[in-house]
Write an enzyme that holds these catalytic residues in place. Structure first.
Site, PDB file in Angstrom:
ATOM      1  N   ARG A 130       0.853  -1.198   0.000  1.00 10.89           N
ATOM      2  CA  ARG A 130       0.000   0.000   0.000  1.00 10.89           C
ATOM      3  C   ARG A 130       0.887   1.246   0.000  1.00 10.89           C
ATOM      4  O   ARG A 130       1.784   1.374   0.827  1.00 10.89           O
ATOM      5  CB  ARG A 130      -0.910  -0.055   1.227  1.00 10.89           C
ATOM      6  N   HIS A 192     -10.169   2.222   0.937  1.00  8.84           N
ATOM      7  CA  HIS A 192      -9.890   2.792   2.259  1.00  8.84           C
ATOM      8  C   HIS A 192     -10.239   4.267   2.291  1.00  8.84           C
ATOM      9  O   HIS A 192      -9.971   4.989   1.341  1.00  8.84           O
ATOM     10  CB  HIS A 192      -8.398   2.672   2.604  1.00  8.84           C
ATOM     11  N   LYS A 217     -13.430  -5.451  -0.189  1.00  8.11           N
ATOM     12  CA  LYS A 217     -13.122  -4.984   1.183  1.00  8.11           C
ATOM     13  C   LYS A 217     -13.298  -3.470   1.265  1.00  8.11           C
ATOM     14  O   LYS A 217     -12.826  -2.727   0.401  1.00  8.11           O
ATOM     15  CB  LYS A 217     -11.682  -5.380   1.543  1.00  8.11           C
ATOM     16  N   ARG A 259     -15.029  -4.581  14.382  1.00 10.00           N
ATOM     17  CA  ARG A 259     -14.025  -5.635  14.206  1.00 10.00           C
ATOM     18  C   ARG A 259     -14.419  -6.900  14.972  1.00 10.00           C
ATOM     19  O   ARG A 259     -13.979  -7.986  14.668  1.00 10.00           O
ATOM     20  CB  ARG A 259     -12.655  -5.127  14.662  1.00 10.00           C
ATOM     21  N   SER A 280      -1.624  -2.083  11.841  1.00 10.33           N
ATOM     22  CA  SER A 280      -1.491  -1.637  10.451  1.00 10.33           C
ATOM     23  C   SER A 280      -2.624  -0.692  10.093  1.00 10.33           C
ATOM     24  O   SER A 280      -2.674  -0.165   8.989  1.00 10.33           O
ATOM     25  CB  SER A 280      -1.455  -2.829   9.490  1.00 10.33           C
ATOM     26  N   GLN A 284      -7.285  -1.388  15.497  1.00 13.77           N
ATOM     27  CA  GLN A 284      -7.187  -2.854  15.487  1.00 13.77           C
ATOM     28  C   GLN A 284      -7.039  -3.394  16.909  1.00 13.77           C
ATOM     29  O   GLN A 284      -6.305  -2.832  17.725  1.00 13.77           O
ATOM     30  CB  GLN A 284      -5.979  -3.306  14.652  1.00 13.77           C
TER      31      GLN A 284
HETATM   32  O1  LIG Z   1      -7.426  -3.352   4.408  1.00 10.03           O
HETATM   33  C1  LIG Z   1      -7.008  -3.735   5.470  1.00 10.03           C
HETATM   34  C2  LIG Z   1      -7.774  -3.562   6.689  1.00 10.03           C
HETATM   35  C3  LIG Z   1      -7.037  -2.627   7.614  1.00 10.03           C
HETATM   36  O2  LIG Z   1      -7.012  -1.338   7.048  1.00 10.03           O
HETATM   37  C4  LIG Z   1      -7.800  -2.536   8.948  1.00 10.03           C
HETATM   38  O3  LIG Z   1      -8.471  -1.539   9.144  1.00 10.03           O
HETATM   39  O4  LIG Z   1      -7.710  -3.469   9.748  1.00 10.03           O
HETATM   40  C5  LIG Z   1      -5.619  -3.143   7.848  1.00 10.03           C
HETATM   41  C6  LIG Z   1      -4.859  -3.360   6.562  1.00 10.03           C
HETATM   42  O5  LIG Z   1      -3.585  -3.924   6.853  1.00 10.03           O
HETATM   43  C7  LIG Z   1      -5.636  -4.261   5.640  1.00 10.03           C
HETATM   44  O6  LIG Z   1      -5.000  -4.334   4.394  1.00 10.03           O
END
Ligand SMILES: O=C1C[C@@](O)(C(=O)O)C[C@@H](O)[C@@H]1O
Length: 297
Positions: A130, A192, A217, A259, A280, A284
């Protein structure tokens, strides 16, 4: 088909796939990551190649070759004339280096991937690079980026999936998708937004689903409980109407709930970290936190 089936992952419970990002840089050791990985045993690893691959770019590798030659020269006791001549030769060598680069690049990428696969053993790996514009660490140009990903896909290593960003130039995107499909690797098309939860999130997902990707995604920033509930509702409303499996998450502290609970709404994967220091993306949870939260459901 469920995402587990598509990715050929064993199904041990009714929970979503847990993916752990691998964000090690060039100076870091894999050992501690591998150890925790085996202890916590998630379903998959996402290799965030943008944390490391730039250290092996053409510019960086040439600098290293050049520095090596200059250092060698500095240790020799030569006249000013000879030194000037040898410095000019180093510059000439640049052309040769450039001509050889495509082959060198392939070898370097293969070695790098080899290190990753050797370190994480049997865990299925998602390949992701990315750029900074896409919220990552990578500084490669769009063309270098596509070259890196395509080379990695053709390296012979069995990636479980490859992730590409929807905002990538359409031609390059298609090039990556075609390469992935040629070697039988499913494509995750990602969107994103690191600032807001777009009001048209449903439309974005439906639009992405029209592309020739295998998994969709969407990761967007939540600024409130309302944003997170909106994202969960959108997930529920579109998951059944697209043919591909869907992954969604709200990022940031407000989004943590998504999540944990996203799978009740149709999101089939959640990203979690092995310890709280290597996120990342914002918000998270750790694999342990996730397991704890699911126990209380
Ligand atoms: O696209 C995603 C989801 C993400 O952005 C997250 O929010 O957990 C984390 C990234 O590493 C992954 O590629």
């Amino acid at each position: 088909m469920t995402l587990r089936e598509l990715l050929q992952l064993p199904s041990t419970n009714n929970k979503p796939i847990i993916t752990v990002p691998l964000t090690l840089g060039p100076a870091e050791k894999f050992g501690p990551f591998t150890q925790k990985l085996q202890q916590q045993n998630p379903d998959m690893v996402e290799w965030r190649a943008d944390y490391i691959a730039d250290s092996f770019s053409q510019a960086v590798m040439w600098q290293q070759v050049k520095l090596g030659a200059q250092n060698e020269l500095a240790q020799k006791d030569v006249s000013v004339m000879t030194e000037a001549k040898m410095l000019a030769e180093i510059d000439n060598a640049k052309q040769e280096f450039e001509a050889n680069w495509p082959v060198m690049n392939q070898q370097i990428i293969k070695e790098l991937i080899g290190t990753v696969f050797d370190s994480i053993g049997e865990f299925p790996v998602i390949l992701t690079y990315r750029t900074t514009a896409q919220g990552g660490q990578g500084e490669m140009s769009a063309v270098e980026y596509a070259t890196f990903v395509v080379t990695a896909l053709y390296s012979g290593y069995p990636f479980a999936a490859v992730d590409i960003e929807y905002s990538l130039d359409e031609l390059l995107r298609q090039k990556i998708i075609d390469a992935a499909h040629k070697v039988g690797i499913p494509v995750i098309l990602s969107y994103h937004d690191f600032n807001i939860t777009p009001k048209n999130s449903a439309a974005i997902i439906l639009d992405m689903a029209k592309q020739s990707a295998d998994i969709i995604k969407l990761a967007v920033m939540s600024q409130s409980e309302k944003d997170t509930q909106y994202l969960l509702d959108v997930t529920k409303s579109v998951a059944a109407s697209i043919s591909q499996p869907l992954i969604t998450m709200s990022m940031g502290d407000f989004g943590k709930r998504s999540r944990i609970e996203g799978y009740h709404y149709g999101s089939e994967m959640t990203f979690a970290v092995l310890d709280g220091t290597r996120l990342s993306a914002p918000g998270q949870l750790t694999v342990i936190d996730l397991a704890r939260a699911w126990q209380q459901e």
